[in-house]
Enzyme design. Structure first.
Site, short mmCIF file in Angstrom:
data_model
loop_
_atom_site.label_atom_id
_atom_site.label_comp_id
_atom_site.label_asym_id
_atom_site.label_seq_id
_atom_site.Cartn_x
_atom_site.Cartn_y
_atom_site.Cartn_z
N GLU A 141 -14.02 7.82 3.81
CA GLU A 141 -12.37 8.71 3.49
C GLU A 141 -12.97 9.68 2.59
O GLU A 141 -12.96 9.21 1.22
CB GLU A 141 -11.23 8.21 3.77
CG GLU A 141 -10.17 8.85 2.99
CD GLU A 141 -8.69 8.30 2.54
OE1 GLU A 141 -8.68 6.85 3.68
OE2 GLU A 141 -7.72 8.16 2.07
N LYS A 169 -2.76 0.10 -0.08
CA LYS A 169 -3.84 0.86 0.97
C LYS A 169 -4.86 1.04 -0.06
O LYS A 169 -5.41 1.56 -0.10
CB LYS A 169 -2.71 1.20 2.00
CG LYS A 169 -4.41 1.64 2.64
CD LYS A 169 -4.65 3.22 2.60
CE LYS A 169 -5.97 3.62 3.60
NZ LYS A 169 -6.72 5.06 3.43
N HIS A 192 -6.72 17.08 -1.54
CA HIS A 192 -7.70 15.95 -0.20
C HIS A 192 -7.65 16.82 0.35
O HIS A 192 -9.15 16.78 1.40
CB HIS A 192 -6.35 14.75 0.26
CG HIS A 192 -6.40 13.77 1.05
ND1 HIS A 192 -6.56 12.78 0.54
CD2 HIS A 192 -6.62 14.18 2.00
CE1 HIS A 192 -7.59 12.13 1.83
NE2 HIS A 192 -7.09 12.95 2.91
N ASP A 237 -18.23 -9.17 2.91
CA ASP A 237 -16.96 -9.78 3.81
C ASP A 237 -15.56 -8.99 3.03
O ASP A 237 -14.62 -9.44 3.14
CB ASP A 237 -16.76 -11.09 4.12
CG ASP A 237 -16.26 -11.38 5.44
OD1 ASP A 237 -15.04 -10.58 6.05
OD2 ASP A 237 -16.09 -11.83 5.96
#
Ligand code: NAD
Length: 425
Positions: A82, A266, A380, A282
């Site tokens: 991203e 998030k 962004h 992990d």
């Protein structure tokens, strides 16, 4: 101490960037050489790591600069697809650095292995018997892992939990508490609980069903905080107190509202996952634990808190389960992972856990600071334009030109990128 403040790093091309990191002391010659060729996992090795391997899946590996945690500088390896995550982490880390850096701590590392016991005739008597023989169970678990015990780790205690299933079936769950030192410890714990299960059956009179670690690692917490004077938060037309108050208001919404909390968290995990992936950890295990921990009050809430202190400073905190490993699993097999560990150069899994939560807090600060000021799209979309240019077929040499034109046009779309590539340069 090598400084993580490396002005202009993002303006260099990739090979120059590797050269700069070598010159300032972050990368060895061998690491530069490996990364210059991409630093990817070898396909033949991949075939030995998972089943039915077909190839190797690539992700960009970058570094976030400016991090200072507990008065030590860190360059943060991040593997992520991203755009804007690396840039925004570096930006927030710079603000926090100017405010003295992140403070971080951890609670130690005790993981849990579970043995589910069914058809227990007398749950109270079974609990008593299991507790009476705790040392025996712990000794049995440790007998298989003398090296872990020599390192100062191993099984430390037991707990007995009475669980009522939704259909009313009563079951007993034996918890084995294990200090796994610098490993996540999944395989170690799974071996231990499989080993002690027959003894737990004998002691309880029940039948062992599941024998596996729990990924809810609430005895393995790491915590980061930062205290930022409002002046450091001023951005464009927004003065510092305005930005601070906006961040506090945004934080309060994420504490109270599920729709916002999920998005907020998030964003925290954007930073955390990128470091976990780069370091071969992990990330599914830590994702699961982090979201469960965010629900520990009975309601899913923001993972971070943002407050104004008495001096008018912005104070941010983040506490999460962080069962990262420095060893174990496939850590050490992947050249990119080896470089990530060399860059971080942490002495223990606890230190890595502290750095990871600091990155999560930085990522959240960057997102909130942008959201309460000019919005996230400005930064962004400039980065997203590069992905769109690449998807339209731009060569690495053409990407920056096409991306710039896309941003100027205000239409960051694939069709526009194709037109720009087809048109005169
Ligand atoms: P592992 O099985 O490789 O065990 C760690 C090894 O490192 C041990 O042999 C230990 O003796 C050795 N070691 C060397 N130095 C050490 C140190 N300083 N501290 C601790 N150990 C040291 O790895 P693991 O951490 O037991 O398991 C991790 C793997 O298990 C991951 O790949 C994970 O995806 C996988 N896994 C996860 C789950 C789950 O999360 N539910 C379940 C099964 C497997």
């Amino acid at each position: 101490m090598v400084s993580s403040r490396i002005p202009g790093l993002h303006r260099l091309d990739r090979l120059e960037r590797l050269g700069r990191l070598h010159d300032v002391g972050w990368l060895s010659e061998a690491e530069v050489e490996s990364l210059a060729h991409g630093g990817a996992l070898d396909a033949a090795l991949a075939d030995k790591i998972i089943e039915n391997a077909l190839g190797v899946y690539g992700l960009p590996l970058g570094v976030a600069t400016n991090f200072r945690v507990n008065a030590r500088d860190y360059l943060i390896p991040m593997a992520i697809e991203e755009p804007s995550v690396v840039a925004s982490a570096s930006h927030a880390a710079r603000v926090v650095r100017l405010a003295g850096g992140f403070a971080a701590s951890s609670t130690g590392r005790l993981m849990v292995g579970q043995v589910q016991l069914l058809d227990v005739p007398d749950a109270e008597a079974a609990e008593h018997a299991l507790r009476q023989h705790a040392e025996e169970l712990i000794g049995l678990a440790n007998s298989l892992h003398p090296a872990m015990v020599r390192r100062g780790g191993g099984a430390r205690g037991i707990e007995v939990h009475h669980v009522l299933a939704d259909d009313g079936e009563a079951m007993l769950v034996l918890h084995l508490l294990v200090d796994t030192r610098d490993a996540m410890g999944a395989n170690t714990i799974n071996t231990m609980v499989e080993t002690i299960a027959p003894a737990a059956e004998n002691l309880s009179g029940g039948r062992a069903c599941l024998r596996i670690l729990s990924n809810y690692t609430d005895n393995c917490l790491a915590r980061a905080s930062c205290t930022i004077g409002p002046d450091l938060l001023a951005t464009g037309d927004y003065d510092g107190p305005e930005v601070r108050d906006g961040i506090v208001a945004a934080g309060r919404l994420a504490e109270a509202d599920l729709h916002r909390a999920v998005t907020h968290n998030k964003g925290v995990m954007n930073g955390i996952d990128a470091v976990l992936i780069a370091t071969g950890n992990d990330w599914r295990a830590i994702e699961a634990a982090a979201h469960a921990y965010a629900s520990r009050s009975g309601r899913y809430r923001s993972m971070t808190t943002w407050r104004k202190d008495k001096g008018g400073n912005l104070v941010g905190t983040l506490e999460l389960p962080m069962p990262v490993g420095l060893v174990g699993g496939s850590i050490g097999l992947n050249p990119g992972t080896r470089v990530a560990h060399a860059l971080l150069d942490v002495a223990s899994a606890e230190e890595l856990a502290q750095v990871v939560v600091a990155v999560g807090l930085a990522q959240n600060l960057a997102a909130l600071k942008a959201l309460v000021t000019h919005g996230i799209q400005r930064g962004h979309m400039a980065l997203q334009a590069r992905s769109v240019a690449l998807m339209a077929g731009a060569s690495p040499d053409e990407v920056d030109r096409v991306a710039e034109q896309l941003v100027k046009s205000g239409d960051i779309a694939l069709a526009r990128a194709r037109d720009l590539l087809a048109g005169p340069a």
